[in-house]
Design a protein around this motif. Structure first.
Motif, mmCIF file in Angstrom:
data_model
loop_
_atom_site.group_PDB
_atom_site.id
_atom_site.type_symbol
_atom_site.label_atom_id
_atom_site.label_comp_id
_atom_site.label_asym_id
_atom_site.label_seq_id
_atom_site.Cartn_x
_atom_site.Cartn_y
_atom_site.Cartn_z
ATOM 1 N N ARG A 169 1.173 -0.843 0.017
ATOM 2 C CA ARG A 169 0.172 -0.050 -0.326
ATOM 3 C C ARG A 169 1.091 0.967 0.255
ATOM 4 N N THR A 170 0.377 2.116 -0.405
ATOM 5 C CA THR A 170 1.110 3.567 -0.548
ATOM 6 C C THR A 170 1.382 3.432 1.040
ATOM 7 N N LYS A 171 2.774 4.227 1.507
ATOM 8 C CA LYS A 171 2.789 4.483 3.059
ATOM 9 C C LYS A 171 2.473 5.981 3.328
ATOM 10 N N PRO A 172 2.461 6.729 2.587
ATOM 11 C CA PRO A 172 1.948 7.834 2.764
ATOM 12 C C PRO A 172 0.742 8.258 3.435
ATOM 13 N N ASP A 173 -0.509 7.350 2.785
ATOM 14 C CA ASP A 173 -1.708 6.842 3.207
ATOM 15 C C ASP A 173 -2.344 6.425 3.836
ATOM 16 N N HIS A 174 -1.552 6.276 4.900
ATOM 17 C CA HIS A 174 -1.369 5.401 6.019
ATOM 18 C C HIS A 174 -0.616 5.117 7.289
ATOM 19 N N VAL A 175 0.026 6.525 7.369
ATOM 20 C CA VAL A 175 1.035 7.083 7.948
ATOM 21 C C VAL A 175 0.692 6.230 9.396
ATOM 22 N N GLU A 176 -0.476 6.222 10.042
ATOM 23 C CA GLU A 176 -1.101 5.269 11.294
ATOM 24 C C GLU A 176 -0.393 4.307 11.924
ATOM 25 N N TRP A 177 0.117 3.315 10.714
ATOM 26 C CA TRP A 177 0.692 2.480 10.240
ATOM 27 C C TRP A 177 1.950 1.856 10.579
ATOM 28 N N GLU A 178 2.320 0.653 11.311
ATOM 29 C CA GLU A 178 3.356 0.735 10.885
ATOM 30 C C GLU A 178 3.955 -0.426 9.854
ATOM 31 N N ILE A 179 4.809 -0.360 9.342
ATOM 32 C CA ILE A 179 4.613 -0.694 7.584
ATOM 33 C C ILE A 179 6.390 -1.367 7.599
ATOM 34 N N VAL A 180 6.349 -2.208 7.031
ATOM 35 C CA VAL A 180 7.444 -2.560 6.820
ATOM 36 C C VAL A 180 7.009 -4.091 5.348
ATOM 37 N N ALA A 181 7.778 -3.581 4.568
ATOM 38 C CA ALA A 181 7.843 -4.056 3.229
ATOM 39 C C ALA A 181 8.922 -5.094 2.786
ATOM 40 N N HIS A 182 8.803 -6.293 2.330
ATOM 41 C CA HIS A 182 9.473 -7.113 1.450
ATOM 42 C C HIS A 182 9.353 -7.803 0.571
ATOM 43 N N ASN A 183 10.192 -7.717 -0.507
ATOM 44 C CA ASN A 183 9.192 -8.497 -1.878
ATOM 45 C C ASN A 183 8.179 -8.922 -2.033
ATOM 46 N N GLY A 184 7.443 -7.562 -2.189
ATOM 47 C CA GLY A 184 7.035 -6.735 -2.770
ATOM 48 C C GLY A 184 5.504 -7.226 -2.237
ATOM 49 N N VAL A 185 5.332 -7.748 -0.595
ATOM 50 C CA VAL A 185 4.757 -7.680 0.061
ATOM 51 C C VAL A 185 4.651 -7.128 1.644
ATOM 52 N N ALA A 186 3.808 -6.459 2.145
ATOM 53 C CA ALA A 186 4.446 -5.697 3.819
ATOM 54 C C ALA A 186 3.921 -6.041 4.564
ATOM 55 N N ARG A 187 3.785 -6.298 5.646
ATOM 56 C CA ARG A 187 3.858 -6.383 7.087
ATOM 57 C C ARG A 187 2.840 -5.152 7.895
ATOM 58 N N TYR A 188 1.984 -4.613 8.192
ATOM 59 C CA TYR A 188 1.425 -3.836 8.918
ATOM 60 C C TYR A 188 0.727 -4.031 10.335
ATOM 61 N N ARG A 189 1.517 -3.445 11.011
ATOM 62 C CA ARG A 189 1.089 -3.310 12.439
ATOM 63 C C ARG A 189 0.371 -2.122 13.263
ATOM 64 N N ARG A 190 -0.626 -2.208 13.813
ATOM 65 C CA ARG A 190 -1.036 -0.812 14.523
ATOM 66 C C ARG A 190 -1.834 -1.264 15.888
ATOM 67 N N LEU A 191 -1.829 -0.071 17.361
ATOM 68 C CA LEU A 191 -2.058 -0.888 18.015
ATOM 69 C C LEU A 191 -3.520 -0.227 17.843
ATOM 70 N N PHE A 192 -4.617 0.018 18.833
ATOM 71 C CA PHE A 192 -5.854 0.080 18.874
ATOM 72 C C PHE A 192 -6.064 0.528 20.440
ATOM 73 N N LEU A 193 -6.097 1.754 21.004
ATOM 74 C CA LEU A 193 -5.848 2.282 21.947
ATOM 75 C C LEU A 193 -7.378 3.166 22.630
ATOM 76 N N GLY A 194 -7.645 2.419 23.971
ATOM 77 C CA GLY A 194 -8.788 3.325 24.387
ATOM 78 C C GLY A 194 -10.599 2.334 23.475
ATOM 79 N N LYS A 195 -11.095 3.637 24.890
ATOM 80 C CA LYS A 195 -12.527 2.496 24.446
ATOM 81 C C LYS A 195 -12.978 3.272 22.722
ATOM 82 N N ASP A 196 -12.177 4.738 22.496
ATOM 83 C CA ASP A 196 -12.468 5.660 21.386
ATOM 84 C C ASP A 196 -12.293 4.869 20.100
ATOM 85 N N GLU A 197 -11.324 4.054 19.773
ATOM 86 C CA GLU A 197 -10.619 3.215 18.956
ATOM 87 C C GLU A 197 -10.749 1.782 19.062
#
Length: 238
Positions: free
Chosen positions: A56-84
């Motif tokens: 995915r396009t990194k600038p469009d998903h800054v809330e995710w930690e993104i690690v790309a490798h060989n044409g695929v990627a891993r996306y990680r995010r923490l959802f915190l508190g009752k609002d999220e």
């Protein structure tokens, strides 16, 4: 393969069922394979959400930690508190990542009524995700009629060098179902025009190839119809 759900453990069976239902409903774009996991150290802890899938396009998903490798990627995010940590917030955040092809730019309806704004986005997303327009941008506007009256308008734009561009304005509508009905008809008309336009362009290419000439491109084959669609309603703010 689509979406494969691995670990799903947040300390609450009812919440886990709800998260699984959201992921199954979202699915993924055709031709993409994704795996998902959601976990938490305790029932009150942060949700750690991890996806493995297409780039995915990194600038469009800054809330995710993104690690790309060989044409695929891993996306990680923490959802915190009752609002999220709600199904609506989770769904909206994950939908934005998985369905990058449908981009919601402006939605002032959310300022008026967050649930109604989400319903309008859901109605549009349900229809556009099956189309061949990638990416497509969606904007909403609010049209006030007197102190209590309110209507809404939607603008959809698709611009690409690879296919015929398309732009569409809805009429002023009162609810998501009215918008969905209009958009369904508009997309059906677009598909009919595509059937006519594509053979014409292929025929032009063959004629040019036979003559060995540099082509003089015709006027945008969808220009006449698109012009009529893009001049329907232009509320202030678009």
């Amino acid at each position: 393969m689509g979406m494969s759900i691995g670990r799903l453990s947040v300390g609450n069976p009812e919440t886990e069922l709800g998260l699984r239902a959201v992921l199954n409903e979202l699915d993924v774009p055709e031709g993409e394979n994704w795996t998902a996991s959601v976990s938490a150290s305790s029932a009150s802890g942060a949700w750690e959400v991890v996806f493995d899938g297409a780039l995915r396009t990194k600038p469009d998903h800054v809330e995710w930690e993104i690690v790309a490798h060989n044409g695929v990627a891993r996306y990680r995010r923490l959802f915190l508190g009752k609002d999220e940590q709600t199904f609506d917030y989770f769904k909206r955040s994950v939908r934005k990542l998985l369905w990058e092809c449908v981009q919601f730019k402006d939605n002032p309806i959310r300022n008026h009524n967050p649930r109604l704004g989400e319903a309008f986005e859901e109605a549009v997303w349900n229809l556009l995700r099956h189309e061949d327009m990638k990416p497509v941008q969606v904007r909403f506007g609010v049209w006030r009629e007197g102190p209590d009256g309110m209507k809404f308008v939607c603008k959809i734009e698709y611009a690409s060098d690879r296919r015929v561009p398309w732009s569409w304005w809805s009429s002023l509508v009162r609810n998501p179902q009215d918008l969905a009905n209009e958009l369904t008809r508009a997309l059906a008309n677009r598909r009919k025009r595509q059937v006519v336009v594509a053979p014409s362009l292929r025929a032009l290419g063959r004629r040019v190839a036979r003559r060995g000439l540099r082509p003089t491109l015709p006027v945008n084959p969808a220009a006449t119809v698109a012009a009529a669609e893009t001049t329907k309603h232009h509320p202030i703010g678009f």
